[in-house]
Design a protein around this motif. Structure first.
Motif, PDB file in Angstrom:
ATOM      1  N   LEU A 187       0.787  -1.157  -0.137  1.00 23.18           N
ATOM      2  CA  LEU A 187       0.022  -0.177  -0.070  1.00 23.18           C
ATOM      3  C   LEU A 187       0.863   1.215   0.087  1.00 23.18           C
ATOM      4  O   LEU A 187       0.533   2.191  -0.659  1.00 23.18           O
ATOM      5  CB  LEU A 187      -1.015   0.043   1.248  1.00 23.18           C
ATOM      6  N   ARG A 188       1.952   1.200   0.590  1.00 22.36           N
ATOM      7  CA  ARG A 188       2.877   2.292   0.807  1.00 22.36           C
ATOM      8  C   ARG A 188       3.811   2.470  -0.521  1.00 22.36           C
ATOM      9  O   ARG A 188       4.139   3.725  -0.821  1.00 22.36           O
ATOM     10  CB  ARG A 188       3.790   2.055   1.964  1.00 22.36           C
ATOM     11  N   ALA A 189       3.530   1.458  -1.337  1.00 25.14           N
ATOM     12  CA  ALA A 189       4.158   1.451  -2.627  1.00 25.14           C
ATOM     13  C   ALA A 189       3.265   2.057  -3.888  1.00 25.14           C
ATOM     14  O   ALA A 189       3.905   2.092  -4.898  1.00 25.14           O
ATOM     15  CB  ALA A 189       4.718   0.048  -2.910  1.00 25.14           C
ATOM     16  N   THR A 190       2.139   2.122  -3.484  1.00 22.06           N
ATOM     17  CA  THR A 190       1.055   2.695  -4.356  1.00 22.06           C
ATOM     18  C   THR A 190       1.149   4.175  -4.672  1.00 22.06           C
ATOM     19  O   THR A 190       0.304   4.472  -5.439  1.00 22.06           O
ATOM     20  CB  THR A 190      -0.435   2.141  -4.027  1.00 22.06           C
ATOM     21  N   LYS A 191       2.023   4.860  -4.001  1.00 25.30           N
ATOM     22  CA  LYS A 191       2.008   6.380  -4.090  1.00 25.30           C
ATOM     23  C   LYS A 191       2.042   6.635  -5.605  1.00 25.30           C
ATOM     24  O   LYS A 191       1.468   7.590  -6.204  1.00 25.30           O
ATOM     25  CB  LYS A 191       3.043   7.059  -3.473  1.00 25.30           C
ATOM     26  N   PRO A 192       3.233   6.049  -6.356  1.00 24.29           N
ATOM     27  CA  PRO A 192       3.151   6.427  -7.925  1.00 24.29           C
ATOM     28  C   PRO A 192       1.946   6.330  -8.760  1.00 24.29           C
ATOM     29  O   PRO A 192       1.449   6.974  -9.400  1.00 24.29           O
ATOM     30  CB  PRO A 192       4.383   5.634  -8.444  1.00 24.29           C
ATOM     31  N   LEU A 193       1.224   5.163  -8.239  1.00 25.82           N
ATOM     32  CA  LEU A 193      -0.033   4.869  -9.071  1.00 25.82           C
ATOM     33  C   LEU A 193      -1.020   5.747  -8.620  1.00 25.82           C
ATOM     34  O   LEU A 193      -1.921   6.097  -9.438  1.00 25.82           O
ATOM     35  CB  LEU A 193      -0.493   3.380  -8.510  1.00 25.82           C
ATOM     36  N   GLN A 194      -1.101   6.116  -7.300  1.00 24.83           N
ATOM     37  CA  GLN A 194      -2.210   7.405  -6.984  1.00 24.83           C
ATOM     38  C   GLN A 194      -1.722   8.518  -7.854  1.00 24.83           C
ATOM     39  O   GLN A 194      -2.836   9.320  -8.164  1.00 24.83           O
ATOM     40  CB  GLN A 194      -2.232   7.395  -5.606  1.00 24.83           C
ATOM     41  N   LEU A 195      -0.503   8.872  -7.899  1.00 24.54           N
ATOM     42  CA  LEU A 195      -0.317  10.013  -8.918  1.00 24.54           C
ATOM     43  C   LEU A 195      -0.777   9.860 -10.227  1.00 24.54           C
ATOM     44  O   LEU A 195      -1.216  10.949 -10.881  1.00 24.54           O
ATOM     45  CB  LEU A 195       1.258  10.344  -8.972  1.00 24.54           C
ATOM     46  N   CYS A 196      -0.488   8.785 -10.722  1.00 27.89           N
ATOM     47  CA  CYS A 196      -1.121   8.325 -12.220  1.00 27.89           C
ATOM     48  C   CYS A 196      -2.532   8.425 -12.498  1.00 27.89           C
ATOM     49  O   CYS A 196      -3.063   9.260 -13.212  1.00 27.89           O
ATOM     50  CB  CYS A 196      -0.696   7.024 -12.647  1.00 27.89           C
ATOM     51  N   HIS A 197      -3.297   8.255 -11.170  1.00 28.81           N
ATOM     52  CA  HIS A 197      -4.784   8.125 -11.020  1.00 28.81           C
ATOM     53  C   HIS A 197      -5.034   9.769 -11.129  1.00 28.81           C
ATOM     54  O   HIS A 197      -6.164  10.144 -11.605  1.00 28.81           O
ATOM     55  CB  HIS A 197      -5.269   7.556  -9.789  1.00 28.81           C
ATOM     56  N   ILE A 198      -4.458  10.560 -10.208  1.00 23.98           N
ATOM     57  CA  ILE A 198      -4.540  12.097 -10.344  1.00 23.98           C
ATOM     58  C   ILE A 198      -4.448  12.702 -11.653  1.00 23.98           C
ATOM     59  O   ILE A 198      -5.543  13.431 -12.145  1.00 23.98           O
ATOM     60  CB  ILE A 198      -3.695  12.877  -9.409  1.00 23.98           C
ATOM     61  N   ALA A 199      -3.472  12.445 -12.473  1.00 19.29           N
ATOM     62  CA  ALA A 199      -3.067  12.924 -13.653  1.00 19.29           C
ATOM     63  C   ALA A 199      -4.145  12.307 -14.787  1.00 19.29           C
ATOM     64  O   ALA A 199      -4.702  13.050 -15.616  1.00 19.29           O
ATOM     65  CB  ALA A 199      -2.046  12.223 -14.348  1.00 19.29           C
TER      66      ALA A 199
END
Length: 289
Positions: A187-199
Motif C-alpha cells: 500500500l505504501r508503494a502505491t503512491k506513484p499509482l495514485q499520482l498516475c490516477h490524479i493525472a
C-alpha cells in the motif's frame, strides 16, 4: 431505448476490466526492473494474481452482456465463425483475445510448474495484455462514436472512455490491494499509482469538457442535450459523473498521495467506480433516447 442496460453494463465492465489489466501489467513490467525486498515481491505477486483473476471475471461478464444484447445465440456465434469488417466484430475479437491473454497470465500467476513464465517470455505476454487492454478501452468509446447518433458524434468520446476506463482500472487495483492486504508494504508503494490516477482524472476532466462543448454546440444533438438538462438526469451528471467520478476521487487521492496514510483509498475508489458507471448511464440514456 436502442441501447439498454446490457450495453451500459458491457461498456462499464469491459472498460473497467481492461483498465485494471493494463494497470497491473504495466506495473508488473516496471516492478521487475528494480531490486525489491522479498516481502514486497511476495505482496505484489499476490496482488497481480488477484487482479488478473478479477479482470478475467469482469471481461467474461462483459462478453456475456455484449453477446446477450445481440439477442440470438446463433447470431453471436456468427460474429466469430463468419466475421465481417464491422465494429461489432472488432469489439468481440478484442474482448475475446484480451480475455485469453488475461487468462493465460492468471494461470501463470497460479502455477509454479510447466505453465510458469519468466523474464522476457512473461514480459512479452504482459505487453500483449497492455496492447489488448488499450484496444478494449478504446473500443468502448468507438462503439458509441460509430453509432450514428449526433450526441456521440465527436472523437473526444473515445479519449473520454479510455481515460474513464483507466481511472476505474486504477481504482480496482487499489481496492483489491486494500481489501486483501490491508495496511501492507505494498500500500505504501502505491503512491506513484495514485499520482498516475490524479493525472488520469485531470485528463478525463479535460476531455469531458471537450465532449460537452462539442455536444452543446451541435444543433443535431439538441434533443439529447435537453434530456441531459432535465432535473433528474442533470443531478446524476453533476453528482454522479462530476462529483463521484472526478471531484471526490481527485480530492481524496490527492490527500492520500500527499500524506503517509492510505485511509481514503476505499472511499475514493468506490466513488470513482460509481462515477464511471454514471458516466456511461448518462451518455447512453441521453444519446439513445
Amino acid at each position: 431505448m436502442l441501447y439498454g442496460s446490457l450495453v451500459i453494463a458491457y461498456l462499464f465492465l469491459g472498460g473497467t476490466a481492461a483498465g485494471a489489466l493494463f494497470v497491473i501489467s504495466a506495473w508488473s513490467l516496471l516492478f521487475r526492473r528494480a531490486q525489491r525486498p522479498s516481502r514486497l515481491q511476495t505482496a505484489f505477486e499476490a496482488l497481480r494474481r488477484r487482479v488478473y483473476i478479477a479482470g478475467v471475471v469482469l471481461l467474461v461478464f462483459a462478453m456475456v452482456c455484449l453477446l446477450w444484447d445481440l439477442g440470438n445465440p446463433g447470431r453471436a456465434l456468427l460474429v466469430f465463425l463468419r466475421p465481417h469488417p464491422t465494429v461489432i466484430t472488432f469489439g468481440a475479437y478484442t474482448l475475446a483475445i484480451e480475455t485469453l491473454v488475461a487468462t493465460l497470465l492468471s494461470l501463470v500467476s497460479l502455477s509454479q510448474g510447466p505453465l510458469s513464465l519468466h523474464g522476457r517470455a512473461r514480459g512479452t505476454v504482459e505487453i500483449l495484455c497492455c496492447v489488448g487492454a488499450l484496444a478494449t478501452m478504446a473500443y468502448t468509446g468507438v462503439f458509441l462514436f460509430q453509432g450514428g447518433i449526433p450526441f456521440w458524434n465527436h472523437w473526444s468520446i473515445i479519449a473520454l472512455f479510455v481515460l474513464s476506463s483507466l481511472s476505474s482500472g486504477v481504482s480496482v487495483v487499489l481496492l483489491i490491494d486494500w481489501v486483501t492486504q490491508g495496511q501492507s508494504l505494498l500500500l505504501r508503494a502505491t503512491k506513484p499509482l495514485q499520482l498516475c490516477h490524479i493525472a488520469c482524472l485531470i485528463a478525463e476532466t479535460v476531455f469531458l469538457a471537450i465532449f460537452s462543448f462539442a455536444a452543446f454546440g451541435n444543433p443535431s444533438a439538441n434533443a439529447s442535450v435537453n434530456l441531459l438538462m432535465e432535473p433528474n438526469m442533470l443531478a446524476i451528471a453533476l453528482v454522479g459523473v462530476m462529483g463521484a467520478g472526478i471531484v471526490a476521487p481527485l480530492a481524496l487521492e490527492t490527500y492520500s498521495a500527499t500524506h503517509k496514510e492510505c485511509r481514503t483509498i476505499p472511499v475514493s475508489d468506490f466513488v470513482c467506480l460509481f462515477g464511471g458507471l454514471c458516466l456511461r448511464y448518462c451518455l447512453i440514456a441521453c444519446g439513445a433516447h
